[in-house]
Scaffold this active site. Structure first.
Site, short mmCIF file in Angstrom:
data_model
loop_
_atom_site.label_atom_id
_atom_site.label_comp_id
_atom_site.label_asym_id
_atom_site.label_seq_id
_atom_site.Cartn_x
_atom_site.Cartn_y
_atom_site.Cartn_z
N GLU A 150 0.80 -1.66 -0.14
CA GLU A 150 0.01 0.03 -0.15
C GLU A 150 0.89 1.45 -0.15
O GLU A 150 0.45 1.84 1.16
CB GLU A 150 -0.90 -0.24 1.47
CG GLU A 150 -2.02 -1.13 0.99
CD GLU A 150 -2.78 -0.97 2.36
OE1 GLU A 150 -4.31 -1.07 2.17
OE2 GLU A 150 -2.62 -1.12 3.49
C1 ACM Z 1 -1.98 -4.90 3.97
O1 ACM Z 1 -3.60 -5.95 4.48
N1 ACM Z 1 -1.99 -4.70 3.81
C2 ACM Z 1 -0.86 -6.08 3.62
#
Ligand code: ACM
Length: 492
Positions: free
Chosen positions: A302
């Site tokens: 992310e």
């Molecule tokens: C995640 O759930 N951002 C690995």
């Protein structure tokens, strides 16, 4: 084909069970655990006596024996045996003795977990039915990832988690030790991380962090129960706690404000800053130094506001730091978009993402760990009425956590590339051990069976019947759990 011996209520279902027709073994004041004298066996003997004493209220003692000494009546003998694979074990219960044999201490711990589940109260005594169990895991990596960054869970709480994992034959505790909201492990080379960012958490709740000594003690406690700890320092995103501690990591040269919200994707390291690479070397070097296991997790998920070239450079820097410290790299699915060394462990999580880079990485030699958000993310709500948890990957009822096969989830994966399964529990909304357990139980038992039991031996109806007997055990241990309407708990 349903798993055998439903009536024994074993979870995860073992490979083979033969129920005898003799009298049960009765645990009594005369019961003695016997083990060999190697350090690993001595510590296992103590653990076994503790488990049996706690389960039954009898005081079970330990006797150390020569290898050749035969088992005596009343003994629970733990034996290291030749010719059994890693974690493979055998439990034989006779009316007058119990033998647990395995090729390694980890295998003996798995056998002990089975013995613990075999124990039941009958006419005021604790007994184990006459049975031979022969068993081995489908997957070598059976994990649970716990986010101690959004809310802090300390050594006492994590020991409860480790005990639960060992009971279901899980063997990897992955700790998400850093995120935007807090930094949870004190590191000698970078003391401001814990000092400045250890005290914060989501919503301004109390934080906390592990001292080196506390962390090493937890790692040792887990190791004695056959659980290795894989530490995660999440980079190059999810780094606000680091930027708040060390202003030299920001382009402005100023520390950021502490962050206590639950947005993701906004914070990042900068590949061109001179402080970045030394920071990664110091941090991953210190983390490797308190990690007896082979793996360190670099995160990588992310990073929503960075170009791909810079992301790939930072993943390479973090990976180099881990490898130069003598450890193997684990990272979330996104790292599959960058060049990886063969053998890197890539953790699948986001079912919304294009799987093509993940499949390509596997074909180029990456090893895969399966944590699909829609099945294994145990912070997702069970249904719309669940007060705790999030919903971005959907609702996960018990059957959703059970009915999936890790090797078949993503089409096109090479044979043998999947090395395991990991559940996760993220803690944006979870503040207490009861909150954590309510999300883990009963679903952790389901994911544990997906990881341990071969697909041809898994059957939802059979699991449903077996897991029903576990609710009263969780109650007896004081663990909070969610009484899923998919199970007839009252017949357990
Ligand atoms: C995640 O759930 N951002 C690995």
């Amino acid at each position: 084909m349903p798993a055998p011996a439903t009536s024994l209520r074993l979870v995860p279902a073992p490979r083979s069970v033969r129920v005898g027709d003799g009298a049960p073994f009765v645990v009594s004041a005369g019961t003695t655990v016997t083990v060999g004298v190697s350090p690993a066996e001595v510590s296992l003997g103590v653990l076994a006596a503790e488990v049996l004493s706690r389960a039954t209220g009898a005081t079970v003692e330990v006797r150390y024996r020569d290898v050749a000494e035969p088992t005596q009546p009343g003994d629970v003998a733990l034996r290291l045996a030749e010719g059994l694979g890693a974690e493979e074990y055998r439990v034989e219960v006779d009316p007058d003795r119990v033998e647990v044999s395995a090729g390694s201490p980890e295998g003996l711990v798995r056998g002990l977990a089975t013995l613990q589940q075999l124990l039941r109260r009958e006419d005021g005594a604790f007994v184990a039915p006459p049975v031979v169990v022969e068993d081995a895991p489908a997957h070598g990596w059976r994990g649970l990832s716990v986010d101690v960054a959004r809310h802090f869970f300390g050594p006492d709480e994590l020991r409860v988690v480790v005990d639960l994992m060992a009971a279901y034959k899980l063997n990897v505790l992955h700790l998400h030790l850093s995120d935007d909201q807090g930094w949870r492990l004190d590191l000698p080379s970078r003391p401001a991380l814990a000092a400045r960012s250890g005290g914060t958490a989501v919503d301004g709740d109390p934080g906390g962090f592990f001292t080196t000594e506390e962390y090493e003690a937890l790692v040792a406690y887990a190791a004695a129960r056959g659980v290795r700890v894989v530490p995660e320092i999440d980079v190059p995103g999810h780094v606000n706690a680091a930027l708040h501690a060390y202003g030299e990591l920001t382009p402005e040269g100023e520390p950021t404000e502490a962050y206590t919200g639950i947005d993701v994707g906004f914070s990042k390291l900068a590949a061109d800053l001179p402080a970045t690479e030394p920071f990664l070397r110091d941090v991953f070097g210190d983390v490797a130094a308190v990690t007896p296991g082979e793996y360190v997790h670099i995160g990588g998920d992310e990073v929503l506001t960075m170009g791909h070239e810079e992301y790939a450079r930072l993943v390479a820097m973090a990976s180099d730091a881990v490898r130069s410290a003598g450890k193997q790299v684990v990272g979330w699915q996104e790292i599959a978009t960058t060049p990886l060394e063969p053998g890197t462990v890539v953790q699948y999580w986001d079912t919304r993402m294009d799987p093509a880079p993940f499949v390509a990485a596997a074909r180029a030699g990456a090893r895969l760990l399966m944590s699909p958000g829609s099945k294994a993310y145990l912070d997702m709500k069970y249904d719309a009425d669940t007060p705790l948890g999030l919903e971005w990957a959907g609702h996960i009822e018990l059957r959703d956590a059970y009915d999936w096969e890790p090797t078949a989830l993503v089409p096109g994966l090479p044979e043998g590339s999947v090395i395991g399964v990991e559940a996760t529990v993220w803690t944006e909304t979870l503040r207490s051990l009861d909150d954590l357990m309510t999300m883990l139980l009963p679903r952790l038992a389901a994911v544990a069976e997906v990881a341990w039991t071969r697909p041809e031996q898994r059957d939802w109806e059979d699991f449903r019947a077996r897991v029903a007997a576990h609710g009263p055990r969780w109650d007896a241990q004081g663990l909070a759990w969610y009484p899923s309407p998919q199970v007839d708990w009252h017949v357990g």
